[in-house]
Design a protein around this motif. Structure first.
Motif, short mmCIF file in Angstrom:
data_model
loop_
_atom_site.label_atom_id
_atom_site.label_comp_id
_atom_site.label_asym_id
_atom_site.label_seq_id
_atom_site.Cartn_x
_atom_site.Cartn_y
_atom_site.Cartn_z
N PRO A 48 0.79 -1.23 0.00
CA PRO A 48 0.00 0.00 0.00
C PRO A 48 0.83 1.29 0.00
N SER A 49 1.96 1.29 0.68
CA SER A 49 2.74 2.53 0.78
C SER A 49 3.55 2.85 -0.47
N THR A 50 3.87 1.83 -1.28
CA THR A 50 4.72 2.06 -2.46
C THR A 50 4.06 1.69 -3.78
N GLY A 51 3.01 0.86 -3.73
CA GLY A 51 2.38 0.38 -4.95
C GLY A 51 3.14 -0.77 -5.60
N GLU A 52 4.25 -1.16 -5.01
CA GLU A 52 5.10 -2.24 -5.56
C GLU A 52 4.35 -3.57 -5.54
N PHE A 53 4.47 -4.35 -6.61
CA PHE A 53 3.91 -5.69 -6.65
C PHE A 53 4.78 -6.60 -5.80
N CYS A 54 4.19 -7.18 -4.77
CA CYS A 54 4.89 -8.10 -3.88
C CYS A 54 3.83 -8.82 -3.05
N PRO A 55 3.31 -9.93 -3.54
CA PRO A 55 2.29 -10.65 -2.77
C PRO A 55 2.80 -11.01 -1.38
N TYR A 56 1.96 -10.76 -0.37
CA TYR A 56 2.37 -11.02 1.01
C TYR A 56 1.16 -11.28 1.89
N THR A 57 1.47 -11.87 3.03
CA THR A 57 0.54 -11.99 4.14
C THR A 57 1.20 -11.29 5.32
N HIS A 58 0.42 -10.49 6.02
CA HIS A 58 0.91 -9.72 7.18
C HIS A 58 0.08 -10.16 8.38
N ILE A 59 0.73 -10.77 9.38
CA ILE A 59 0.02 -11.27 10.55
C ILE A 59 0.47 -10.54 11.81
N PHE A 60 -0.46 -10.33 12.72
CA PHE A 60 -0.23 -9.55 13.94
C PHE A 60 -0.61 -10.39 15.16
N PHE A 61 0.27 -10.38 16.17
CA PHE A 61 0.01 -11.05 17.43
C PHE A 61 -0.10 -9.98 18.51
N ARG A 62 -1.17 -10.05 19.30
CA ARG A 62 -1.45 -9.01 20.29
C ARG A 62 -0.76 -9.31 21.62
N ILE A 63 -0.12 -8.27 22.15
CA ILE A 63 0.51 -8.32 23.47
C ILE A 63 -0.48 -7.69 24.45
N ASP A 64 -0.42 -8.08 25.73
CA ASP A 64 -1.40 -7.62 26.73
C ASP A 64 -1.57 -6.11 26.81
N ASP A 65 -0.52 -5.34 26.50
CA ASP A 65 -0.63 -3.88 26.59
C ASP A 65 -1.32 -3.27 25.37
N GLY A 66 -1.73 -4.10 24.41
CA GLY A 66 -2.41 -3.59 23.22
C GLY A 66 -1.48 -3.39 22.03
N SER A 67 -0.19 -3.58 22.21
CA SER A 67 0.75 -3.48 21.10
C SER A 67 0.84 -4.83 20.39
N PHE A 68 1.58 -4.85 19.28
CA PHE A 68 1.64 -6.06 18.46
C PHE A 68 3.07 -6.36 18.02
N ILE A 69 3.33 -7.64 17.81
CA ILE A 69 4.49 -8.08 17.06
C ILE A 69 3.90 -8.63 15.76
N ALA A 70 4.45 -8.20 14.63
CA ALA A 70 3.85 -8.54 13.34
C ALA A 70 4.90 -9.13 12.41
N PHE A 71 4.43 -9.87 11.42
CA PHE A 71 5.32 -10.54 10.49
C PHE A 71 4.78 -10.47 9.08
N PHE A 72 5.69 -10.39 8.11
CA PHE A 72 5.37 -10.48 6.69
C PHE A 72 5.86 -11.81 6.16
N ASP A 73 4.96 -12.60 5.58
CA ASP A 73 5.34 -13.79 4.83
C ASP A 73 5.26 -13.39 3.37
N LEU A 74 6.41 -13.36 2.67
CA LEU A 74 6.46 -12.94 1.27
C LEU A 74 6.25 -14.11 0.31
N GLY A 75 5.93 -15.28 0.85
CA GLY A 75 5.56 -16.41 0.03
C GLY A 75 6.71 -17.15 -0.62
#
Length: 176
Positions: A48-75
């Motif tokens: 979304p930020s660059t328009g670049e073609f790069c299929p991905y999945t972006h997953i987020f894990f919630r921490i108790d304080d409401g913040s997240f650790i996230a990951f990109f799987d580029l396939g």
């Protein structure tokens, strides 16, 4: 004349993102072993930020304080390569648990899952254990061993100590 715009108050970390080799392998580790719930999922073919073609999945894990650790799987089943100029122990994520018994319990759980754990290591004001996730990311879990008041008292003079380090580093490198 334009007035300088003050910085917006930063309230907390929203997320920190890394590349992962495999989204399901990463989900299993963070959700099933560490207990962080999978909270959000994005799949896209374009960045979304660059328009670049790069299929991905972006997953987020919630921490108790409401913040997240996230990951990109580029396939492509590739994990992020470590930085060649940085020792493996430098770049890491540290999460906090409630107390020393919780730290010991997590260590035991990790070891039951065949994960090698270093520590606990005593850092005087907290203790830590260290281990790697399936993507080679070094993680640290910490438990504070001193009250908040002591940590606040120890923060006095921190800028002066950093300034002294900067001078010492400049002298060592021969710069001004």
């Amino acid at each position: 004349m334009n007035q300088p715009v003050p910085p917006a108050p930063i309230r907390r970390l929203h997320h920190y993102a890394y590349r992962c080799r495999d989204a399901e392998e990463t989900r299993h580790f963070y959700e099933d072993i560490l207990g962080l719930p999978l909270y959000h999922y994005i799949e896209n073919d374009y960045v979304p930020s660059t328009g670049e073609f790069c299929p991905y999945t972006h997953i987020f894990f919630r921490i108790d304080d409401g913040s997240f650790i996230a990951f990109f799987d580029l396939g492509d089943n590739e994990a992020a390569a470590p930085s060649p100029n940085t020792p493996a122990w430098v770049n890491h994520i540290a999460f906090m648990v409630d107390d020393l018994p919780a730290l010991q319990a997590v260590k035991q759980r990790l070891e039951q899952h065949g994960i090698e754990v270093l520590g606990p290591t005593d850092h005087r004001v907290f203790q830590s254990i260290y281990f790697f996730d399936p993507n080679g990311i070094r993680l640290e879990l910490t438990a504070m061993t001193v009250p908040d008041a002591q940590m606040q008292a120890e923060s006095a003079g921190v800028r002066e100590r950093l300034d002294a380090w900067t001078l010492k580093k400049k002298a060592r490198l021969g710069t001004r």
